[in-house]
Design an enzyme around this catalytic site. Structure first.
Site, PDB file in Angstrom:
ATOM      1  CG  ASP A 104       2.820  -2.530   1.799  1.00 13.66           C
ATOM      2  OD1 ASP A 104       3.453  -2.584   2.565  1.00 13.66           O
ATOM      3  OD2 ASP A 104       2.545  -3.438   0.880  1.00 13.66           O
ATOM      4  CE  LYS A 166       2.704  -3.692  -2.742  1.00 15.62           C
ATOM      5  NZ  LYS A 166       1.410  -3.515  -1.789  1.00 15.62           N
ATOM      6  CE  LYS A 195       3.491  -6.657  -0.782  1.00 12.53           C
ATOM      7  NZ  LYS A 195       2.823  -6.063   0.315  1.00 12.53           N
TER       8      LYS A 195
END
Length: 234
Positions: A104, A166, A195
């Protein structure tokens, strides 16, 4: 979305469909090894998609998750995203070597807002090329971006071959919103995913975000999101 619960042993009933979408997360600066072990044990018990920990904890989490189907995730350039590209690439390479299969990465928000999208594009491409087998998620920190910037960042992630975008680090002024998740879903390729993370502490919000387009939910309160019975067990 199906919310069909399953019941196994002492853990009561939980929403298996939602659990399969969750990255069980612990990124606090003062997290302790025992907490990481508990995080991993919970992820295995509830069949969460992944655990997300800071890089220092990767060896411990990798050992604790051995033999399970839970993926190991870590963060890159966290939480500000203002590291140089070279540093982020080094982090990514070391994290993957330590067992993290999902990375991430925090967007360089300053570059994005300054209009230096060429720099952002080069950075994302460099990361993708450095660790081609990793699953990449780009953290936008949507609280710091306007709608056009969010949409543009999503397109840059798509062009670089990232699998996810995300919403948040969890350290910004606010986390995931239904509006931002829907915008991100509209701005990416069909094969990509969103996400949602940041401030997701109850089941109803998690389900709203899934309906809006989130394929993954990042939360430190994951067990509370999925439990249907015996909320204090485990």
């Amino acid at each position: 979305m199906s919310t069909e619960p399953i019941t196994i042993g002492p853990h009561g009933s939980w929403d298996a469909s939602l659990a399969a979408k969750i990255d069980h997360t612990l990124l606090r600066a003062d997290a302790q090894p025992a907490e990481i072990e508990k995080l991993c044990d919970e992820a295995k018990a509830y069949h969460f998609a992944a655990v997300c920990v800071n890089p220092w904890f990767l060896p411990l989490a990798r050992e604790r998750l051995q033999g399970s189907t839970v993926a190991l995730c870590t963060v890159i350039g966290f939480p500000l995203g203002a590291n140089t590209t070279e540093v982020k690439v080094f982090e990514a390479e070391k994290a993957y070597a330590a067992g993290a299969v999902e990375l991430d990465v925090v967007l360089n928000t300053g570059a994005m807002k300054a209009g230096d999208t060429a720099y952002v594009a080069r950075e994302l491409t460099a990361l993708r090329r450095a660790v081609p087998k990793a699953l990449y998620k780009l953290i936008l920190e949507t609280c710091n971006l306007n709608h056009d910037e969010i949409a543009h960042a999503c397109r840059l992630a798509a062009d670089a071959g990232f699998e996810y975008v995300k919403t948040s680090t969890g350290f910004g002024s606010h986390g995931a919103t239904v509006e931002h998740v829907a915008l991100m879903r509209e701005s990416i390729k069909a094969e990509m995913h969103v996400k949602a993370s940041g401030g997701i502490k109850d089941r109803s919000k998690a389900l709203e975000l899934v309906v809006a387009g989130a394929s993954r939910i990042g939360s430190s309160q994951s067990t509370a999101l999925v439990r249907l019975e015996n909320p204090h067990v485990l």
